[in-house]
Design a protein around this motif. Structure first.
Motif, PDB file in Angstrom:
ATOM      1  N   ILE A 165      22.333  21.018  16.748  1.00  0.00           N
ATOM      2  CA  ILE A 165      20.980  20.488  16.963  1.00  0.00           C
ATOM      3  C   ILE A 165      19.979  21.633  17.085  1.00  0.00           C
ATOM      4  N   VAL A 166      20.300  22.623  17.904  1.00  0.00           N
ATOM      5  CA  VAL A 166      19.390  23.762  18.088  1.00  0.00           C
ATOM      6  C   VAL A 166      19.183  24.496  16.762  1.00  0.00           C
ATOM      7  N   GLU A 221      17.960  13.305  23.015  1.00  0.00           N
ATOM      8  CA  GLU A 221      18.658  12.260  23.772  1.00  0.00           C
ATOM      9  C   GLU A 221      19.621  11.522  22.840  1.00  0.00           C
ATOM     10  N   PRO A 222      20.899  11.370  23.215  1.00  0.00           N
ATOM     11  CA  PRO A 222      21.872  10.756  22.318  1.00  0.00           C
ATOM     12  C   PRO A 222      21.637   9.272  22.079  1.00  0.00           C
ATOM     13  N   LYS A 250      25.567  20.171  20.118  1.00  0.00           N
ATOM     14  CA  LYS A 250      24.346  20.734  20.690  1.00  0.00           C
ATOM     15  C   LYS A 250      23.919  22.004  19.969  1.00  0.00           C
ATOM     16  N   GLU A 251      24.883  22.849  19.622  1.00  0.00           N
ATOM     17  CA  GLU A 251      24.549  24.072  18.891  1.00  0.00           C
ATOM     18  C   GLU A 251      23.982  23.752  17.520  1.00  0.00           C
ATOM     19  N   SER A 303      29.226  23.323  17.979  1.00  0.00           N
ATOM     20  CA  SER A 303      29.236  22.054  18.694  1.00  0.00           C
ATOM     21  C   SER A 303      28.066  21.199  18.223  1.00  0.00           C
ATOM     22  N   ALA A 332      16.507  21.068  23.198  1.00  0.00           N
ATOM     23  CA  ALA A 332      17.434  20.701  24.268  1.00  0.00           C
ATOM     24  C   ALA A 332      17.095  19.353  24.889  1.00  0.00           C
ATOM     25  N   TYR A 334      20.456  11.142  17.406  1.00  0.00           N
ATOM     26  CA  TYR A 334      19.718  11.578  18.602  1.00  0.00           C
ATOM     27  C   TYR A 334      18.240  11.265  18.433  1.00  0.00           C
TER      28      TYR A 334
END
Length: 284
Positions: free
Chosen positions: A168-169, A187-188, A165-166, A163, A184, A210
């Motif tokens: 990004i991490v 910010e988008p 978010k995944e 995803s 985490a 982001y």
């Protein structure tokens, strides 16, 4: 002001390409100069004057299409026609949440001009007593593309199965040593749509932008060897690098989006960028 990165993001000539279809859906663009290469696989491709189509005999499911394409991609890579092999799987899909029509090696996405997806993070350091600054990365000289150019502190393609978010991490740790708890906080911003011709083919990409607030005592530490160095820079310095073309197109656009949203620059300084927040009018 007319910035070169804004013009380059839509530097594409449809007439120099043929649309690429699979399962009756246009999924990419193949350069005219590359079309003859595909004639070596008449059982895989239907080559017409107006388009190239993956044979309907593979329409049973995504796995059959993927297997047919994998044999072609492997051969083209062996011939040096597809470069920068990543051992990373991308899904062929025209929408990020769409069902994949096939799965291909990442390096092949630009040869076929298929839609790809990426995340770019602006690493922002805010101070109580002075203007904010941005962490900027310099890409390693061993990168497959844009080697040695300036980039956002974190930037990476979204592989199949991950995803936003995944990703990004994952990319935060690999490129800058940013822990998951800090990543985490991203910010988008907005989504930039790029459609440009490159030496290796066509980049048709959606870049999810982001912002990541970073502590003033934090310093990025690359983990995967893909970043040569990090710099903490003033806004005016970064703006000059963008103007001079020292940053990649993607990073320039992601940074400009950040600067505009935070009102660090005037809209006139990035004239024309608003058109890049909507998909190109060329039918996909």
């Amino acid at each position: 002001m007319s910035l070169p990165c804004i013009a380059r993001a839509r530097r594409f000539e449809p007439g120099a390409h043929r649309p690429f279809f699979m399962a009756s859906e246009q999924v990419g663009w193949i350069r005219e100069q590359d079309v003859p290469l595909l004639a070596a696989w008449p059982d895989v491709f239907e080559i017409g004057a107006a388009a190239v189509k993956l044979s309907a005999r593979f329409d049973e499911n995504a796995d059959r299409r993927s297997a047919a394409l994998a044999a072609v991609i492997g051969a083209l890579a062996a011939q040096g026609r597809i470069v920068g092999w990543r051992d990373e799987t991308y899904a062929v899909r025209n929408a990020f949440d769409g069902a994949p029509l096939a799965y291909i090696e990442r390096a092949a996405s630009r040869f076929f001009g298929t839609m790809t997806y990426a995340v770019h993070l602006n690493g922002i350091v805010k101070y109580a007593d002075r203007a904010p600054q941005l962490w900027i990365a310099r890409r390693s000289e061993t990168k497959a593309t844009d080697l040695g150019m300036l980039d956002n502190v974190v930037a990476g393609g979204i592989a199949w199965g991950l995803s936003i978010k995944e990703t990004i991490v994952k990319e935060c740790w690999e490129e800058a040593g940013i822990e998951a708890t800090l990543a985490a906080r991203a910010e988008p911003g907005r989504t930039v749509h790029v459609l440009q011709s490159l030496p290796e083919g066509t980049q048709a990409e959606q870049v999810f932008v982001y912002d990541l607030p970073l502590p003033d005592d934090f310093a990025p530490r690359n983990q995967d060897g893909e970043v040569g160095e990090h710099r903490l820079a003033r806004i005016d310095e970064v703006a000059r690098w963008i103007e001079d073309g020292e940053m990649t197109v993607d990073a320039s656009l992601a940074t400009l989006d950040c600067m505009l949203r935070h009102r660090w620059i005037d809209e006139e300084a990035a004239a024309g960028i608003d058109t890049l927040f909507v998909a190109p009018l060329i039918e996909r």
